[in-house]
Design a protein around this motif. Structure first.
Motif, PDB file in Angstrom:
ATOM      1  N   GLN A  28      39.504   0.057 -63.338  1.00 54.34           N
ATOM      2  CA  GLN A  28      39.848  -0.536 -62.049  1.00 54.34           C
ATOM      3  C   GLN A  28      41.363  -0.591 -61.849  1.00 54.34           C
ATOM      4  O   GLN A  28      41.874  -0.272 -60.780  1.00 54.34           O
ATOM      5  N   ARG A  29      42.109  -0.975 -62.884  1.00 47.85           N
ATOM      6  CA  ARG A  29      43.569  -1.039 -62.779  1.00 47.85           C
ATOM      7  C   ARG A  29      44.165   0.351 -62.611  1.00 47.85           C
ATOM      8  O   ARG A  29      45.092   0.545 -61.817  1.00 47.85           O
ATOM      9  N   LEU A  30      43.664   1.326 -63.375  1.00 44.50           N
ATOM     10  CA  LEU A  30      44.181   2.685 -63.236  1.00 44.50           C
ATOM     11  C   LEU A  30      43.948   3.216 -61.823  1.00 44.50           C
ATOM     12  O   LEU A  30      44.836   3.836 -61.232  1.00 44.50           O
ATOM     13  N   ALA A  31      42.757   2.958 -61.275  1.00 39.74           N
ATOM     14  CA  ALA A  31      42.446   3.409 -59.917  1.00 39.74           C
ATOM     15  C   ALA A  31      43.351   2.702 -58.904  1.00 39.74           C
ATOM     16  O   ALA A  31      43.821   3.329 -57.946  1.00 39.74           O
ATOM     17  N   ILE A  33      46.424   1.455 -59.418  1.00 41.96           N
ATOM     18  CA  ILE A  33      47.791   1.977 -59.537  1.00 41.96           C
ATOM     19  C   ILE A  33      47.893   3.382 -58.938  1.00 41.96           C
ATOM     20  O   ILE A  33      48.873   3.706 -58.262  1.00 41.96           O
ATOM     21  N   ALA A  34      46.857   4.220 -59.171  1.00 41.83           N
ATOM     22  CA  ALA A  34      46.883   5.589 -58.660  1.00 41.83           C
ATOM     23  C   ALA A  34      46.904   5.632 -57.135  1.00 41.83           C
ATOM     24  O   ALA A  34      47.508   6.534 -56.546  1.00 41.83           O
ATOM     25  N   SER A  35      46.266   4.665 -56.488  1.00 47.89           N
ATOM     26  CA  SER A  35      46.203   4.680 -55.024  1.00 47.89           C
ATOM     27  C   SER A  35      47.258   3.774 -54.376  1.00 47.89           C
ATOM     28  O   SER A  35      47.342   3.705 -53.150  1.00 47.89           O
ATOM     29  N   SER A 101      46.853   0.652 -47.244  1.00 42.73           N
ATOM     30  CA  SER A 101      45.914   0.243 -46.193  1.00 42.73           C
ATOM     31  C   SER A 101      45.855  -1.275 -46.022  1.00 42.73           C
ATOM     32  O   SER A 101      45.455  -1.770 -44.980  1.00 42.73           O
ATOM     33  N   ASP A 102      46.236  -2.014 -47.073  1.00 44.96           N
ATOM     34  CA  ASP A 102      46.234  -3.479 -47.021  1.00 44.96           C
ATOM     35  C   ASP A 102      47.339  -3.992 -47.944  1.00 44.96           C
ATOM     36  O   ASP A 102      47.099  -4.227 -49.123  1.00 44.96           O
ATOM     37  N   PRO A 103      48.552  -4.164 -47.428  1.00 43.61           N
ATOM     38  CA  PRO A 103      49.675  -4.578 -48.271  1.00 43.61           C
ATOM     39  C   PRO A 103      49.483  -5.926 -48.962  1.00 43.61           C
ATOM     40  O   PRO A 103      50.201  -6.254 -49.886  1.00 43.61           O
ATOM     41  N   ARG A 104      48.505  -6.707 -48.546  1.00 38.36           N
ATOM     42  CA  ARG A 104      48.230  -7.983 -49.222  1.00 38.36           C
ATOM     43  C   ARG A 104      47.382  -7.779 -50.489  1.00 38.36           C
ATOM     44  O   ARG A 104      47.194  -8.705 -51.261  1.00 38.36           O
TER      45      ARG A 104
END
Length: 143
Positions: A28-31, A33-35, A101-104
């Protein structure tokens, strides 16, 4: 069912569940960071989090950070992780990963915030699995 059989089953099951959780958190963290996009933020305040625990009457500290997204909007947020002693100083520059898409939807570029939960779940899972294996070895040698 013997208590040893039950113990090795429960310990191993908890360990495997935590190792699975660790793998999921890592992915989940890798995904994330990648996006994510990365921006530089600034620590604007240190928020004191009071603890109701008798073991930690002083509470913990977490940074409040501001950064500008590429559109120029100013985003202000408080980190979800905290520590017994402040890890940052007011005015310190800190990296921020955020979803375009969602800076928050964001995380500090901080080792503990990114990987702390994954590491804790993995280590505790390995310990439980190890104890389950140890109980299995001891009981199989006794038979």
């Amino acid at each position: 069912m013997k208590i040893e059989t039950c113990a090795k089953f429960v310990l191993s099951l908890i360990g495997i569940a935590l190792l699975t959780l660790s793998g999921f958190l890592f992915y989940q963290r890798l995904a994330f960071i990648a996006s994510a996009d990365r921006a530089e933020g600034e620590v604007t305040d240190l928020e004191h989090v009071r603890s109701s625990s008798k073991d930690n009457p002083d509470g913990t500290w977490r940074p409040r950070v501001q950064f500008r997204e590429p559109s120029g909007a100013l985003i202000d947020f408080t980190s979800s992780s905290s520590s017994g002693t402040p890890r940052y100083e007011v005015g310190e520059s800190v990296g921020v990963f955020f979803q375009p898409s969602d800076p928050r939807d964001l995380l500090l570029d901080d080792w503990f915030e990114l990987w702390g939960g994954t590491l804790m779940a993995g280590v505790i899972g390995a310990v439980f699995t190890g104890f389950g294996w140890l109980v299995h070895k001891v009981t199989s040698q006794a038979d």
